[in-house]
Each structure stands twice: as structure tokens, then as C-alpha cells.
Write a protein that holds these residues in place. Structure first.
Motif, short mmCIF file in Angstrom:
data_model
loop_
_atom_site.label_atom_id
_atom_site.label_comp_id
_atom_site.label_asym_id
_atom_site.label_seq_id
_atom_site.Cartn_x
_atom_site.Cartn_y
_atom_site.Cartn_z
N ILE A 91 0.91 -1.12 0.15
CA ILE A 91 -0.03 -0.09 0.07
C ILE A 91 0.90 1.36 -0.21
O ILE A 91 0.70 2.36 -0.69
CB ILE A 91 -0.92 0.09 1.03
CG1 ILE A 91 -2.02 -1.34 1.13
CG2 ILE A 91 -1.83 1.46 1.22
CD1 ILE A 91 -2.77 -1.40 2.45
N PHE A 159 -6.42 8.49 4.98
CA PHE A 159 -6.32 7.12 4.05
C PHE A 159 -5.81 6.18 4.88
O PHE A 159 -6.27 4.85 4.91
CB PHE A 159 -5.40 7.44 2.76
CG PHE A 159 -5.33 6.22 2.03
CD1 PHE A 159 -6.32 5.76 1.19
CD2 PHE A 159 -4.10 5.49 2.18
CE1 PHE A 159 -6.05 4.58 0.38
CE2 PHE A 159 -3.97 4.46 1.43
CZ PHE A 159 -4.79 3.72 0.62
N ALA A 163 -7.61 2.59 5.49
CA ALA A 163 -7.02 1.40 4.87
C ALA A 163 -6.95 0.08 6.08
O ALA A 163 -7.32 -0.91 6.11
CB ALA A 163 -5.53 1.51 4.30
N VAL A 250 -13.20 3.69 -1.72
CA VAL A 250 -12.40 2.46 -1.56
C VAL A 250 -13.24 1.26 -1.13
O VAL A 250 -12.97 0.07 -1.46
CB VAL A 250 -10.97 2.77 -0.74
CG1 VAL A 250 -11.28 3.08 0.69
CG2 VAL A 250 -10.19 1.60 -0.99
N CYS A 254 -13.85 -2.16 -3.33
CA CYS A 254 -13.23 -3.53 -2.81
C CYS A 254 -14.55 -4.50 -2.69
O CYS A 254 -14.30 -5.59 -2.87
CB CYS A 254 -12.78 -3.48 -1.52
SG CYS A 254 -11.10 -2.50 -1.39
N PRO A 392 -5.01 -5.88 0.78
CA PRO A 392 -4.16 -4.96 0.77
C PRO A 392 -3.76 -4.71 -0.90
O PRO A 392 -3.60 -3.58 -1.08
CB PRO A 392 -2.93 -5.54 1.47
CG PRO A 392 -3.55 -6.65 2.43
CD PRO A 392 -4.81 -7.13 1.60
N ILE A 395 -6.51 -2.25 -2.21
CA ILE A 395 -6.24 -0.93 -1.77
C ILE A 395 -5.12 -0.30 -2.27
O ILE A 395 -5.23 0.88 -2.59
CB ILE A 395 -6.30 -1.05 -0.12
CG1 ILE A 395 -7.55 -1.81 0.67
CG2 ILE A 395 -5.87 0.10 0.53
CD1 ILE A 395 -7.33 -1.96 2.02
N LYS A 399 -5.46 3.03 -4.45
CA LYS A 399 -4.70 4.16 -4.09
C LYS A 399 -3.59 4.80 -5.11
O LYS A 399 -3.52 6.03 -5.48
CB LYS A 399 -3.79 3.94 -2.86
CG LYS A 399 -2.91 5.19 -2.32
CD LYS A 399 -2.18 4.71 -1.07
CE LYS A 399 -1.12 5.82 -0.66
NZ LYS A 399 -1.26 7.31 -0.75
#
Ligand code: CMC
Length: 431
Positions: A91, A159, A163, A250, A254, A392, A395, A399
Motif C-alpha cells: 500500500i 487514508f 485502509a 475504496v 473493494c 491490501p 487498496i 490508491k
């Protein structure tokens, strides 16, 4: 100007730039093609199309190479594998130092609980609801409880917290899904336990008896999650980027990816593999029949856990998992007949000209189920485990796209092959 490619159509010549990646991969850039030539390219399953530039994961399918931010996947498998470290690397682009690790891990601990109202959602699902449906629905529901994270993700502090919430809560959601399916009481997370141990506790502890987490299983779970953590532009990750390209948040991106992962050609293959191995064990099918069925083009059956769009030599994740199965079963003093069946099936397929000619090798889903079984995870939860591992990566990719000022909404073109101009017919005049 660097290397260019020439395209000649209808006697006219167009010069297109060639982009070269840091590992020497080359791509003809065609984003201006329609403007200059009035043409688009047609590549339905995106067999030869790159959808983005990315600095997260590198795969060389011919050589069986997989690297996270430049680090070979094999280097994560030695010593005590640490999923959270790998997640952080993917990430944020670098391995965390002590203080960064403690900060992130503290955020995971603080976010492990679900809102009590969210817990009640599980009671509304039928007992036999598919776990991937629950996972997708509840990941989306999470955003209802954290509307502060739907915007403002440009702020690094917001962020990192978003996350951490996702990565921490996905494991609580997964464990609650399992407990609900068995009619067992929900076990709250234990802040003293690390990420994987805490998950196993929420899965298997009873209110009157704490589950004792064996180190070998905690390590194996860390390893398994690391091996699933990212895999560049696969189907679910491309879903994250497609949904995220509209500037969707996000959580929504997801949740959509969970739907893509569910399919049997993608993450759902791990369930199909176990069911296939189980059928062989029960005597319903022999390994040789399996191979013959997979080769028969009239039969929809596939040798699940075999083949890959990118790997044409071997899948390094499958190699690591196969060794991990042996190690874990030995440490537990157990034998799993399904491992012997899987080994035999692999040997048979790898000698068969159908598989040799098509460069079909075992992929990550072929051996993962055997490791999950050793941990006591039921088959119905296998694809959910894949999702915990892949989160992850999703994410990180969300990002990377979000932070890229040049990113635009994804909006592919098509070639229309339907009726040409036809006129509306009122109902009373229709045949
Ligand atoms: N069993 C039998 N034949 C296969 C298999 C298989 N598992 N995989 C590919 N083939 C054949 C396919 O029928 C085709 O044959 P032909 O050239 O005669 O038409 C040829 O091999 C090329 O395959 P493809 O389907 O065009 O390849 P693809 O890149 O579109 O698909 C795949 C890749 C992974 C979807 C496919 O190999 C497959 O369906 N495998 C089984 C499902 C599976 O294990 N999925 C997990 C993938 S790895 C982890 C993940 O992404 O989740």
C-alpha cells in the motif's frame, strides 16, 4: 523520441510511441489512436492490452517471477512470514520501520471491533447464505458506519485510517460469517493477539475456552495471505480500478472486487479444487478421468487450480504453497489424503501433452485448500480467505490510481454488431 511503432491502415501510416517499463516490457501506446486515425483496437478479454502503468507488483509469467515492490515473493516465505508487513509494503511502497509498523498495527487493533449495529446484520442473513455474498454486502455496509471515509482520502492520515479499518474489519467480518453459518456465538477480537492469531481466535474460540493458536498455523496463515496479497491486473483488481476510476470510494470499489473474485475462474477456483479432490477421494472420479474430462471440449469441466493467463512456466505461489503443505502437516503430525491425491493429479497432468502444449501448470488455488483445511477452515470459506489476503492489493491499486493526477474514468469502446437503423413499432401493429 524513443522507439515507435508504425501502423498502416488504408494506405495511411501512423506512428505510435512505444512505452518501456522498468523491467523492459514494451507496449504500443494507443490512447490517441481514435483521435488521429478514427480507429479503436479490439481485444475482448484484454489478452494483449495493458490497462495501466503500475509500480506495485511485477510478474514475468515466462520465468515464473513474482515481486512485490521489487522484492521476490520467495523472500517473504522465509523465517516468520508477516502479512501486515507485506500489506504495508504494497500500500505505502516501502517496508515499515519499527515505529511505522507499530503505528499501523495499533490502528489494526483499534479497528478490529465491528459496530454493534453491524453485528446484528449477520443475524439477518440465512444460515446457508454464501459467505462471499455476505462479505461483499458487509464491506459495502461498512461505509455506512464510516461516512467520514467516503471523501477526504487525499489526506494521508484519513487514508491510512481507512485502509487499516478495511484490513482489520475484513477479518472480523469473515470470522462472524463463519460463526453465523454454524450457529455459534460471535467471538470478539482479542487486542492481545496479532492479526492472524486474532482471526483464528475469532473463528475457533468458545466463550468458555480460548482457542490455542499453534505457531506453525499462525505462520502458515501469514504466508498464505501474503501469497494472495497482490497479483497486478487480475479480474478483481481490475474491478477495483474500474469502479475506482469513477472516483467511487475504496469501500465500494473493494466490495465490487469481492464479486469478481467469487467466480470459479478466479478466486472461486480454490473451492472447486477441494470439491474435485474430495470427489476423487470418495471414489466418484479417478485422477485419470479428471484429466480426460478436462481435455474434453464438450465437457464444461476444467482441471481447477490449473492454468493461468500470465504464468506459462510455473506459478511461484503454487510452488511455495506445496512445500508449506508438507511442512505444516509434518509439524502437526498429520497426513491429508487430499495432498497425496493432489500430488498424483499434478504429476499426471504435467505428463499429458494437452497440458504441456498449452503450458498449464498448478496455480495458487491448487494447494491453498489443503493448507486451509489443516487450519480447520471449511471449504465454504476458502474464497473469503483469498479475499482477506487480496484486500491490501486492492487498496494499494485503488490508491495508486487515486493518487495519479492523470487518471481518467474507464470507459472502453465497443464495436457494434447489432441491427442497423430500425424504427419503433407501436404495440398494436406488432406481430
Ligand atoms: N483445464 C482444462 N483446460 C484448460 C484449463 C484447465 N484448468 N485452463 C486452460 N485450459 C485450456 C483452454 O481450454 C484453452 O484450450 P484451447 O486452446 O484448446 O481452446 C487453453 O488451455 C488456453 O486457456 P484459456 O482459457 O484461453 O486461458 P485464459 O488465460 O483465458 O484462462 C484461466 C486462464 C485461469 C481462467 C484458465 O486456465 C482456467 O479456467 N483455469 C481453471 C480455473 C482456475 O484454476 N482459476 C484460478 C486462476 S489463478 C488464481 C486466480 O486468478 O484466482
Amino acid at each position: 523520441m524513443g522507439e515507435t511503432a508504425k501502423l498502416i491502415v488504408g494506405g495511411k501510416e501512423y506512428e505510435l510511441p512505444v512505452f518501456v517499463g522498468t523491467e523492459g516490457e514494451r507496449a504500443i501506446e494507443i490512447s490517441k489512436l481514435r483521435d488521429v486515425a478514427g480507429l479503436i483496437t479490439l481485444d475482448p478479454a484484454l489478452m494483449s492490452s495493458g490497462s495501466c502503468k503500475s509500480a506495485i507488483t511485477f510478474i514475468d509469467g515466462e520465468k515464473g517471477i513474482l515481486r512485490y515492490r521489487g522484492i521476490p515473493i520467495e523472500e517473504f516465505a522465509v523465517g516468520e512470514p508477516n502479512f501486515i508487513e507485506a500489506a504495508y509494503l504494497l500500500i505505502f511502497g516501502e517496508l515499515p520501520n519499527d515505529s511505522k509498523y507499530d503505528d499501523f498495527s495499533g490502528r489494526l487493533t483499534n479497528n478490529a471491533l465491528l459496530h454493534e449495529a453491524m453485528r446484528h446484520h449477520f443475524e439477518g442473513f440465512p444460515i446457508d447464505a454464501p459467505p462471499m455474498a455476505i462479505l461483499s454486502a458487509t464491506l459495502n455496509t461498512l461505509s455506512c458506519f464510516h461516512i467520514e471515509f467516503l471523501k477526504g482520502l487525499d489526506d494521508p492520515e484519513v487514508f491510512v485510517e481507512a485502509a487499516a479499518r478495511l484490513i482489520s474489519k475484513v477479518r472480523t467480518i469473515a470470522a462472524f460469517t463463519y460463526r453465523r453459518s454454524r450457529g455459534l456465538p460471535f467471538m470478539y477480537p482479542d487486542p492481545k493477539l496479532r492479526y492472524c492469531a486474532n482471526f483464528l481466535h475469532m473463528m475457533f474460540s468458545a466463550p468458555y475456552k480460548q482457542y490455542e493458536v499453534k505457531q506453525v498455523l499462525e505462520d502458515a496463515l501469514n504466508l498464505l495471505l501474503i501469497l494472495h496479497a497482490d497479483h497486478e491486473q487480475n479480474c478483481s483488481t481490475s474491478t477495483v480500478r474500474l469502479v475506482g476510476s469513477s472516483r467511487a470510494n475504496v469501500f465500494a470499489s473493494c466490495a465490487a472486487a469481492v464479486g469478481a473474485l467469487w467466480g470459479p475462474l478466479h478466486g472461486g477456483a480454490n473451492v472447486e479444487v477441494l470439491e474435485m479432490l474430495d470427489r476423487i477421494r470418495a471414489g466418484g472420479l479417478t485422477p485419470a478421468q479428471c484429466v480426460e474430462k478436462a481435455k474434453d471440449k464438450k465437457d464444461p469441466f476444467k482441471l481447477y487450480g490449473f492454468g493461468h493467463r500470465v504464468y506459462k512456466n510455473f506459478d511461484p505461489r503454487a510452488k511455495i504453497l506445496k512445500e508449506a503443505c508438507d511442512k505444516v502437516l509434518l509439524a502437526l503430525g498429520r497426513r491429508d489424503p487430499l495432498l497425496d491425491i493432489a500430488r498424483g493429479l499434478e504429476e499426471l497432468a504435467l505428463k499429458d501433452s494437452y497440458f504441456i502444449e498449452r503450458k498449464l501448470y498448478p496455480n495458487v488455488d491448487f494447494y491453498s485448500g489443503i493448507l486451509l483445511r489443516a487450519m480447520g477452515i471449511p471449504t465454504s470459506m476458502f474464497t473469503v480467505m483469498f479475499a482477506i489476503g487480496r484486500l491490501p492489493g486492492w487498496i494499494a491499486q485503488w490508491k495508486e490510481q487515486h493518487d495519479d493526477p492523470s487518471s481518467k474514468i474507464w470507459r472502453p469502446r465497443q464495436i457494434y454488431v447489432g441491427r442497423t437503423l430500425t424504427h419503433y413499432v407501436p404495440m398494436h401493429e406488432r406481430e
